[in-house]
Design a protein around this motif. Structure first.
Motif, short mmCIF file in Angstrom:
data_model
loop_
_atom_site.label_atom_id
_atom_site.label_comp_id
_atom_site.label_asym_id
_atom_site.label_seq_id
_atom_site.Cartn_x
_atom_site.Cartn_y
_atom_site.Cartn_z
N ILE A 17 28.35 23.39 63.51
CA ILE A 17 27.11 22.83 62.98
C ILE A 17 27.35 21.37 62.57
N ILE A 18 28.16 21.18 61.54
CA ILE A 18 28.50 19.84 61.07
C ILE A 18 29.88 19.48 61.63
N LEU A 74 25.82 16.15 63.53
CA LEU A 74 25.50 17.45 64.10
C LEU A 74 26.15 17.62 65.47
N ALA A 78 17.72 19.81 65.96
CA ALA A 78 17.26 19.46 64.62
C ALA A 78 15.81 19.01 64.66
N LEU A 118 17.77 23.31 61.43
CA LEU A 118 18.79 23.25 62.47
C LEU A 118 18.82 24.58 63.19
#
Length: 568
Positions: free
Chosen positions: A344-345, A473, A479, A489
């Motif tokens: 995700i991140i 991201l 997003a 997200l």
């Protein structure tokens, strides 16, 4: 693979010994065919068949690998190392097999008698290992005798020159190639015990006492772990007694390696390291036959928190210094978050497959999911040398439980000299892994820092020192703005996560990039930016990322995947 720097006298002796070995006509008989060790990419193998050669971030076109002009030393080292055999083998077509044989014979014709840039112990070790791994393909071609003689010349060269390889991993790889030849080549004149003693006595040049690597790059750790695991496997294959010292080192480094992996099996992408090949990492860990899980507490300067399907990894130490600063990142207190098999991140990362400007950009604080103060990186990249300097010195970090959540607390002093402000970060991962809350604080800690802050504030005309918190991201994350604020997200698995903040900063979207091995160009993606200003001696921004309660997605990743998630 980069071209090793060879001192002038050592290089001359390498060339002399290579030419002397080239005058011999040894015949090599394999007692059995080794299994390929590398995991090639069939798509890249097909590209090679079609005449598109992509090595070390450069693309060349041509049916003959050796006729393509080498644009730089890294390209030359990559083709001289024979790593392309893995991709052609993975392609598995008759044309790919024929091309593997043709390019190998092309190398033998041009360089097999000791000429060319590839006769260093490290590159010769790579080639010997690759030719042994793919001997079934190479010896079934039109000139098996030439391949056999080339194997023998490499074996002779490494017997004479392995000590000339740089200490550490290059020398260990040369030793491993000799031991592999000892295991598979009939009558190989290799004295295994002195080689093994030399390798084990020099482990300190490869790993720190804790079992990590000086560069703090997770994929550098994997490279070292795999080489040491190969050494252990070679000892077993030769029927020799295992080394307790080697076993202890592998246990320590294996625990750290597990601690820098996300749930999807990839590695945290900090300090020049890529995500790695999860299958190759699994194979290396399985080959080492280690018991136990990830290292507890900080591992090689990283904090890992896992709950449910989520994995959080934080860079919780100063960047490396000394020679390792040449690939270090200004990433202190940046984090990465993965849910199941879906990042995700992320960090923007870096890769040898993109040009130097992109690699430099990927090392800046702006390219990580962390806080940037006054537009400055937390460490400075020297333009003349590409060394990272002037990074934080004091980076306290603590892991604890807080109200059931898994908490990380950390801080660093990189901005104190310029602004008087210390950055502190608190991250709480919920017990079920469905929520991550964060608090970023920039604060003065003493009177001297307060005075420096007031001077820095005056330079802004009182408008405040800019503060940005970035969340890069992964390209596979979609997003979009949430009607009630924040951002939704959506992951490819169907999971939906909601990002929001406390309103003390302005939320914006901006383009970002994702750099990864094998990709010639950066992949476009997005980033979320929280922007504010530090107008007082303590400025706080809170944010949270929560998996939405209306997310009824079937965790398709678990159903479709062939491999289990990496255990916590």
């Amino acid at each position: 693979m980069s071209q090793p720097r060879v001192p002038r006298g050592v290089g001359a002796m390498n060339r002399l010994q290579a030419r002397l070995c080239g005058l011999t006509r040894p015949m090599t008989v394999l007692r059995e065919m080794p299994l390929p060790e590398g995991a090639g990419d069939p798509d890249r193998g097909q590209e090679l068949v079609e005449g598109h050669v992509h090595l070390a971030g450069v693309t060349g076109n041509g049916a003959d690998l050796w006729e393509i002009p080498a644009p730089n030393a890294n390209f030359e080292a990559a083709r001289q190392g024979f790593g392309w055999l893995d991709d052609l083998s993975a392609a598995g077509t008759p044309r790919a097999r024929t091309l593997a044989q043709t390019w190998t014979l092309g190398w033998i014709t041009r360089f097999g008698r000791g000429g060319g840039p590839g006769w260093t112990p490290e590159l010769a070790a790579f080639r010997l290992g690759q030719m042994l791994s793919h001997a079934e393909i190479l010896l079934s071609g039109a000139a098996p005798e030439e391949v056999s003689r080339a194997l023998g010349r490499h074996l002779l060269f490494l017997r004479r020159r392995w000590r000339a390889a740089p200490r550490g991993l290059p020398q260990l790889r040369a030793i491993n190639a000799l031991l592999k030849a000892k295991a598979f080549v009939e009558g190989a004149e290799v004295s295994a015990r002195p080689l093994i003693r030399a390798a084990i006595s020099d482990i300190s040049a490869i790993l720190t006492p804790e079992g990590g690597v000086a560069s703090r790059a997770p994929d550098d750790l994997f490279a070292a772990f795999r080489a040491l695991s190969d050494l252990r496997a070679a000892i077993a294959a030769l029927g020799l007694a295992p080394s307790e010292d080697l076993d202890r080192v592998l246990t320590r480094s294996g625990a750290i390696l597990r601690a820098v992996r996300h749930a999807d099996g990839t590695l945290a992408r900090f300090h020049g390291g890529g995500a790695g090949d999860p299958a190759a990492i699994d194979r290396a860990l399985a080959q080492a036959r280690l018991r136990g899980g990830p290292a507890q507490g900080l591992a090689m300067g990283y904090a890992r928190r896992t709950a449910g399907r989520s994995t959080l990894i934080v860079d919780a130490a100063p960047p490396p210094t000394g020679p390792a600063a040449g690939s270090a990142h200004a990433s202190t207190l940046a984090f990465e978050l993965t849910s199941g098999r879906r990042p995700i991140i992320v960090s923007c990362g870096t890769s040898v497959d993109v040009d130097a400007d992109w690699r430099r950009a990927g090392r800046a604080s702006l390219s990580h999911s962390g806080l940037v103060l006054d537009g400055r990186s937390s460490a400075r990249l020297q333009p003349e040398t590409d060394m990272l300097t002037d990074g934080p010195r004091d980076v306290p970090a603590k892991l604890s439980l807080h109200g059931g959540s898994l908490r990380f607390e950390g801080g660093h002093d990189a901005y104190v000299a310029a602004t008087g402000l210390t950055h502190a970060r608190i991250l709480d991962l919920s017990p079920d892994g469905r929520g991550l809350s964060g608090e970023d604080l920039v604060v003065t800690l003493d009177a001297a820092a307060g005075a420096q802050f007031r001077r820095a504030l005056a330079n802004t005309g009182g408008g405040g020192i800019p503060v940005q918190i970035r969340f890069h991201l992964h390209p596979d994350v979609e997003a979009s703005p949430h009607p009630d604020g924040g951002v939704i997200l959506v992951l490819p698995s169907g999971e939906r996560w909601h990002f929001d903040h406390d309103g003390h900063a302005e939320l914006t979207f901006a383009p970002s990039v994702y750099l990864e091995a094998g990709q010639r160009e950066p992949r476009p993606t997005d980033q979320i930016i929280l922007t504010g200003r530090a107008t007082g001696e303590a400025t706080r921004v809170r944010w949270q990322l929560t998996r939405t309660p209306d997310d009824h997605s079937v965790t398709r990743d678990l159903i479709a995947a062939a491999l289990p998630l990496v255990p916590a």
